[in-house]
Design a protein around this motif. Structure first.
Motif, short mmCIF file in Angstrom:
data_model
loop_
_atom_site.label_atom_id
_atom_site.label_comp_id
_atom_site.label_asym_id
_atom_site.label_seq_id
_atom_site.Cartn_x
_atom_site.Cartn_y
_atom_site.Cartn_z
N LEU A 198 -10.56 54.04 19.12
CA LEU A 198 -11.94 54.19 18.68
C LEU A 198 -12.78 54.62 19.86
O LEU A 198 -12.70 54.02 20.93
N GLN A 199 -13.57 55.63 19.66
CA GLN A 199 -14.42 56.15 20.73
C GLN A 199 -15.86 56.17 20.25
O GLN A 199 -16.23 56.98 19.40
N ALA A 200 -16.66 55.26 20.81
CA ALA A 200 -18.07 55.17 20.43
C ALA A 200 -18.91 56.02 21.37
O ALA A 200 -18.62 56.13 22.57
N SER A 201 -19.98 56.57 20.82
CA SER A 201 -20.90 57.36 21.61
C SER A 201 -22.28 57.35 20.97
O SER A 201 -22.43 56.92 19.82
N GLY A 202 -23.27 57.81 21.72
CA GLY A 202 -24.59 57.98 21.16
C GLY A 202 -25.65 57.01 21.66
O GLY A 202 -26.80 57.12 21.27
N GLY A 203 -25.28 56.06 22.47
CA GLY A 203 -26.27 55.12 22.98
C GLY A 203 -27.26 55.79 23.90
O GLY A 203 -27.10 56.94 24.30
N GLY A 204 -28.30 55.06 24.24
CA GLY A 204 -29.30 55.59 25.14
C GLY A 204 -30.55 54.75 25.15
O GLY A 204 -30.56 53.62 24.65
N LEU A 205 -31.61 55.31 25.71
CA LEU A 205 -32.89 54.64 25.83
C LEU A 205 -33.86 55.22 24.82
O LEU A 205 -34.00 56.44 24.70
N VAL A 206 -34.54 54.34 24.08
CA VAL A 206 -35.49 54.79 23.08
C VAL A 206 -36.65 53.81 23.05
O VAL A 206 -36.49 52.63 23.36
N GLN A 207 -37.81 54.31 22.69
CA GLN A 207 -38.98 53.43 22.57
C GLN A 207 -38.95 52.67 21.26
O GLN A 207 -38.36 53.12 20.27
N ALA A 208 -39.60 51.54 21.26
CA ALA A 208 -39.70 50.75 20.04
C ALA A 208 -40.30 51.60 18.92
O ALA A 208 -41.25 52.36 19.14
N GLY A 209 -39.71 51.46 17.75
CA GLY A 209 -40.13 52.26 16.61
C GLY A 209 -39.37 53.55 16.46
O GLY A 209 -39.47 54.23 15.42
N GLY A 210 -38.60 53.89 17.47
CA GLY A 210 -37.84 55.13 17.45
C GLY A 210 -36.51 55.00 16.74
O GLY A 210 -36.18 53.95 16.18
N SER A 211 -35.74 56.08 16.80
CA SER A 211 -34.45 56.14 16.12
C SER A 211 -33.36 56.58 17.07
O SER A 211 -33.62 57.28 18.06
N LEU A 212 -32.15 56.18 16.74
CA LEU A 212 -30.98 56.55 17.53
C LEU A 212 -29.77 56.52 16.61
O LEU A 212 -29.71 55.70 15.69
N GLY A 213 -28.84 57.44 16.84
CA GLY A 213 -27.62 57.46 16.04
C GLY A 213 -26.40 57.25 16.90
O GLY A 213 -26.28 57.82 17.98
N LEU A 214 -25.51 56.40 16.42
CA LEU A 214 -24.24 56.14 17.10
C LEU A 214 -23.10 56.74 16.28
O LEU A 214 -23.17 56.81 15.06
N ARG A 237 -14.76 51.12 23.22
CA ARG A 237 -15.61 50.75 24.33
C ARG A 237 -17.05 50.81 23.87
O ARG A 237 -17.43 51.66 23.08
N GLY A 238 -17.85 49.91 24.33
CA GLY A 238 -19.22 49.81 23.87
C GLY A 238 -20.10 50.94 24.38
O GLY A 238 -19.79 51.62 25.36
N THR A 239 -21.20 51.11 23.69
CA THR A 239 -22.21 52.06 24.12
C THR A 239 -23.55 51.33 24.16
O THR A 239 -23.90 50.59 23.23
N LEU A 240 -24.28 51.52 25.26
CA LEU A 240 -25.49 50.76 25.49
C LEU A 240 -26.68 51.37 24.78
O LEU A 240 -26.95 52.57 24.90
N VAL A 241 -27.39 50.53 24.05
CA VAL A 241 -28.64 50.91 23.40
C VAL A 241 -29.75 50.07 24.03
O VAL A 241 -29.68 48.84 24.01
N THR A 242 -30.75 50.74 24.57
CA THR A 242 -31.89 50.05 25.18
C THR A 242 -33.15 50.49 24.49
O THR A 242 -33.45 51.68 24.41
#
Length: 125
Positions: free
Chosen positions: A3-19, A117-122
């Motif tokens: 399993l290969q996870a990707s797509g994490g990152g830094l986003v402001q509150a209220g925003g969107s992100l896709g993994l 492996r995990g992907t960091l979402v901040t």
């Protein structure tokens, strides 16, 4: 199974992100694919899961209405679309997979044998 996870990152509150979680190594027709997360100092917790066959979805209460799990059968990939993100969503997100027998709790991390492996979402406030 890999399993290969990707797509994490830094986003402001209220925003969107896709993994994304790309799966390989076998056919997954009888599998549950899940997302878990682990914040610093906290235990790993269930976020969402999808049954590969049929596409039934399951969510933790704290993400209902904000997160959507989906899959692409042809790409063997599972997605987690995260909207209306909150600072408390900050964590390392992990994808997991296993063929859980009937009656097993899909929200229990120990029930999954395969992990990416995990992907960091901040999420900043």
């Amino acid at each position: 199974v890999q399993l290969q996870a990707s797509g994490g990152g830094l986003v402001q509150a209220g925003g969107s992100l896709g993994l994304s979680c790309a799966a390989s190594g076998r056919t997954f027709s009888s599998y549950y694919m899940a997302w878990f997360r682990q914040a610093p100092g906290k235990e790993r917790e269930f976020v969402a899961a999808i049954r590969w066959t049929g596409g039934s979805t399951f969510y933790a209460d704290f993400v209902k209405g904000r997160f959507t799990i989906s899959r692409d059968n042809y790409k063997n990939t599972v997605y987690l679309q995260m909207n209306s993100l909150k600072p408390e969503d900050t964590a390392i997100y992990y994808c997991a997979a296993d063929a859980l027998p009937a009656g097993w709790n899909i929200g229990t991390p120990n029930n999954y044998a395969y992990w990416g492996r995990g992907t960091l979402v901040t999420v900043s406030s």
